[in-house]
Enzyme design. Sequence first.
Site, PDB file in Angstrom:
ATOM      1  N   GLU A   1      26.219 -12.052-101.438  1.00 49.88           N
ATOM      2  CA  GLU A   1      26.651 -13.310-100.883  1.00 49.88           C
ATOM      3  C   GLU A   1      27.560 -13.169 -99.648  1.00 49.88           C
ATOM      4  O   GLU A   1      27.652 -14.083 -98.785  1.00 49.88           O
ATOM      5  CB  GLU A   1      27.343 -14.293-101.842  1.00 49.88           C
ATOM      6  CG  GLU A   1      26.592 -14.664-103.104  1.00 49.88           C
ATOM      7  CD  GLU A   1      27.430 -14.880-104.285  1.00 49.88           C
ATOM      8  OE1 GLU A   1      27.012 -15.776-105.151  1.00 49.88           O
ATOM      9  OE2 GLU A   1      28.669 -14.679-104.303  1.00 49.88           O
TER      10      GLU A   1
ATOM     11  N   ASP B   1      19.721 -21.693-109.409  1.00 50.31           N
ATOM     12  CA  ASP B   1      18.973 -21.500-110.859  1.00 50.31           C
ATOM     13  C   ASP B   1      19.072 -22.941-111.335  1.00 50.31           C
ATOM     14  O   ASP B   1      20.403 -23.479-111.320  1.00 50.31           O
ATOM     15  CB  ASP B   1      19.257 -20.654-111.791  1.00 50.31           C
ATOM     16  CG  ASP B   1      20.896 -20.187-112.006  1.00 50.31           C
ATOM     17  OD1 ASP B   1      21.356 -21.148-113.015  1.00 50.31           O
ATOM     18  OD2 ASP B   1      21.382 -19.796-111.135  1.00 50.31           O
TER      19      ASP B   1
END
Length: 267
Positions: A38, A225
């Site tokens: 990230e 998700d």
Amino acid sequence: MAALGDQSEQQAMASQPKPLTQSPPISNIVIVIAMQTEALPIVNRFQLTEDPHSPFPQGVPWVRYHGTYKHLNISLIWPGKDPTLGVDSVGTISSALVTYAAIQILQPDLIINAGTAGGFKAKGASIGDVFIVSDCAFHDRRIPIPVFDLYGVGLRKAFETPNLVKELNLKVGKLSTGDSLDMTQQDETSIIANDATVKDMEGAAIAYVADLLKVPAIFLKAVTDIIDGDKPTSEEFLQNLAAVTAALDLAIEQVIDFINGKCLSEL
């Protein structure tokens, strides 16, 4: 020699409360990110460099990248790899520790916690959505004793940024934090009670430290998700991580551009 009337007028003016001056523009930002995957796109986007002389205690794996962008000094703090297992030091403990140390050493005007998260389609989340967080709470600190139960939930509001939300047309949602990637039935009950749209593993811990030390903090979470979907969380997370990280990277750039030149009250 001034006339008496002039003196009285001057005295009256001197006794008036002075108008409040606007706070200076934000100049020093700390971005806290849990995972190297990230962090690196943001490091590259803002051309940050790793600090060769770590400001942190000897032996800790924490990493600081830093640089200047427009009128801002930016430090990106990543908790690093676990010294024993070599994986990202995710979770609430590492995030709280590194946030505390960064505030003490770097004295930021603003903290940004950016990262990926699970989302709930029942609350309007889709893969790739980037949410700015309104409230942070824990879902796995169950202390069923009066008042201790509230302490366990640890509800805290993020710094409010109505102009930022409006200008960038960001989705707003509540965040629930726990130290597990999966979700037990008890966790789910607590997350529903927290009215959460997104779920992560560090946000509420960072909010706790920021609140403790009185530093404004905002939270950007990109959905990898769908927790209440039909795919296993770990599988969907890994499948979407690269693409969603790119969406998070773009959102961070837009947020930083908006912040540049503004004071906190203008956010």
